[in-house]
Design a protein around this motif. Structure first.
Motif: not given
Length: 602
Positions: A201-210
């Motif tokens: 489990x590599x965990x969360x990948x949060x993709x966000x515009x900035x």
């Protein structure tokens, strides 16, 4: 001696399994719950054996009781200049414990989660919403300011407490759109079973515009009719300045920043928990040389589906498995922009790197090809593991509720709105909806709070949502998974001649509705110039929100709240818990607040 050897061998096996299994919290390692777990790399469908909980358990009906409490303290702070993970300075940052994204809330299925929120923002009230979590019988913990609670005043704190009745990937964010766009957000991981096996489990990948500017200031400009971003198009937002992967990326305007990297182990299958935490941008994701095996949409486990690219709207989550079966090397993980007005960035090719263990520490050399098959609309081929079906004969245009959204301009105040059924919603921070319920005066709520009441328990409710605009909308329902019975097809172009909405036609569309175990999730895409038909069962008392998750649109009033089982709300939860926080807020607002409410307030 034999007994000792058996115990030692059992410990060795447990240790080996722990290297690849989702790591349980430390206090459970030697406890009953850990001894009963059967969730291993070769059998992720099982979770515990005694009592039995697995991928086929209906989590809306039953869940484990671990007796374990996970406690978190989140301090929200505000910085007028802050250098982010791309090396660029943001005008206004609002952070959780000083980082972006905020810390991950991690728990096991059936744990209690306590979150204490300390508001150190300078002038803003705040609230934290746990996006996707059902909050069964705990609507008072949903964290929607002006609806389920008063905002938390500056210098004050509040604690939310609830049971993790679901499992999978979610996220938390301020339910004030300017704040979450400025940084108040983070992942949620609830460990539980999975519909396919994986090793790591590599965990969360949060993709966000900035956005480097303050989201609050950008929202004010978007709401103005003399919008400077796209001439002739009121209410249009600017390009995002970047797209960040777990808070990192290179600076597209020059030197600075670095790529986010995930490490793959050759020959292993890796779980990645994808979350679109953006304000506006939707993405089509792809990875050079690799496919994605989707095993969950939002918090709904599905029959695994393998795809080469994946569309992710704002607020949506996907649990995917990536098989490290290619040559050892470095591979681009790309985020592309779909056709249509689904957002755009000054970083035209945002990406991160998946690096095989043992590969040189260099950038990939093969760029990949941007997918062209997505039109800012969800795929509808997802089959939930736990089947739920809507009654086939219950819906007709006369039995459902129709929600129409259409861009509106009020020239008297030079503002742009996104009203639903002609009403742009604006809540009252000093008198949240649950306060009206507590005081028994729901009937006196102002019309601009846009309330639908569903008084009966355990009946099917149908909503026909029609979009009279060229913009697809990621729409989110609090407190429920919605069954997506049907929707109009994606358009080949953002607009059609005459800008005419494609309305629902019962004679034509009715026979094609999917009522038997349709796709189910908490956030889905409303097509441009089109419609969605969704259903849910009224089994969760409370004041719940339905809204567009594009930050500018919810600020402009694209939201509806509905009172579910109104008479049961006071007996299901303790509404007196509202009082202390609302007293703090009343002492602050409006007399001591330098800025007064000018948008929807959520």
């Amino acid at each position: 001696m034999l007994s000792s050897c058996v115990i030692l061998w059992g410990l060795l096996l447990s240790t080996a399994a722990a290297l690849v299994a989702p790591q349980p919290p430390s206090e459970e390692v030697h406890g009953l719950e850990r001894r009963q777990t059967c969730n291993t790399a070769t059998n992720r469908q099982c979770w515990t054996t005694s009592p039995a909980f697995n991928i086929n358990t209906d989590y809306e009906a039953s869940w484990p009781t671990t007796g374990v409490t996970r406690s978190y303290t989140f301090t929200l702070t505000e910085l007028n200049t802050w250098t982010g993970g791309d090396g660029r300075t943001k005008t206004k940052a609002m952070l959780v414990n000083g980082v972006f994204p905020g810390p991950t809330i991690t728990a096991n299925w059936g744990d209690r989660i306590n979150i204490t929120i300390i508001n150190q923002l300078q002038t803003n009230g705040t609230s934290i919403h746990y996006h996707g979590l059902r909050q069964f019988n705990t609507n008072i913990m949903d964290g929607a300011g002006g609806v389920t609670e008063c905002p938390i005043a500056p210098t004050k704190s509040k604690t939310h407490s609830f049971i993790a009745t679901q499992y999978g990937t979610a996220w938390y964010h301020s339910h004030f759109s300017g704040q979450y766009g400025n940084g108040v957000l983070g992942p949620i991981v609830i460990n539980g079973p999975a519909s396919a096996n994986y090793d790591i489990d590599l965990g969360p990948l949060a993709i966000s515009d900035w956005y480097l500017g303050s989201i609050n200031q950008l929202a004010a400009r978007v709401m103005g009719t003399s919008n400077p971003f796209i001439p002739g198009f009121p209410g249009s937002p600017p390009n995002s300045d970047n797209v960040l992967f777990n808070g990192k990326n290179i600076n597209p305007a020059g030197a600075g920043g670095s790529y986010q990297k995930f490490t793959l182990t050759s020959g292993k299958k890796h779980l990645v928990r994808i979350i679109n935490t953006s304000v506006h941008n939707a993405f089509t994701l792809s990875m050079v040389g690799h496919s994605f095996q989707i095993i969950a949409t939002d918090l709904v486990p599905i029959t695994p589906v393998t795809v080469n690219s994946l569309f992710v709207g704002v607020g949506q989550r996907y649990d995917v498995i990536i098989n490290a079966n290619q040559a050892v090397g470095n591979y681009w993980f790309n985020a592309s922009f779909s056709a249509g007005p689904c957002g755009i960035s000054n970083n035209a090719r945002p990406a991160m790197i998946f690096q095989y263990s043992g590969a040189p520490n260099t950038n990939p050399t093969t760029p990949g090809t941007a997918p062209t098959d997505a039109r800012c609309q969800d795929a509808m081929n997802y089959v939930p593991i736990v089947a739920k079906s809507a009654p086939t004969s219950s819906y007709s245009p006369s039995t459902g509720t129709t929600l129409n959204t259409k861009l509106s301009i009020d020239n008297t105040i030079a503002r742009v709105f996104w009203p639903v059924n002609g009403v742009p919603m604006k809540v009252n921070w000093n008198n949240p909806t649950l306060e009206y319920v507590k005081n028994g005066n729901v009937g006196s709520m102002p019309a601009n709070e846009n309330v639908i009441s569903v008084p009966t328990a355990n009946v099917w409710t149908f909503w026909l949502i029609q979009n009279n605009s060229s913009i697809p909308h990621p729409v989110h329902l609090h407190g429920h998974d919605i069954l997506i019975l049907g929707g109009s097809p994606a358009l080949a172009t953002p607009q059609i001649p005459g800008n005419v909405m494609r309305p629902y036609n019962h004679a034509v569309d009715g026979p094609n509705l999917r009522t038997t175990n349709p796709p189910r999730r908490d956030t889905t895409m409303l097509p441009a110039w089109g419609w969605l038909l969704v259903a849910y069962k009224t089994s969760n008392p409370g004041a719940w929100l339905f809204h567009c998750h594009i930050a500018w649109h919810v600020s402009q009033g694209f939201s509806v709240q509905f009172l579910e089982q109104l008479s049961a709300i006071p007996t299901t939860m303790n509404l007196n818990e509202l009082t202390a926080n609302c007293n703090n807020w009343d002492a602050y607002y409006p007399a001591n607040a330098p800025f007064l409410q000018d948008d929807s307030g959520i």
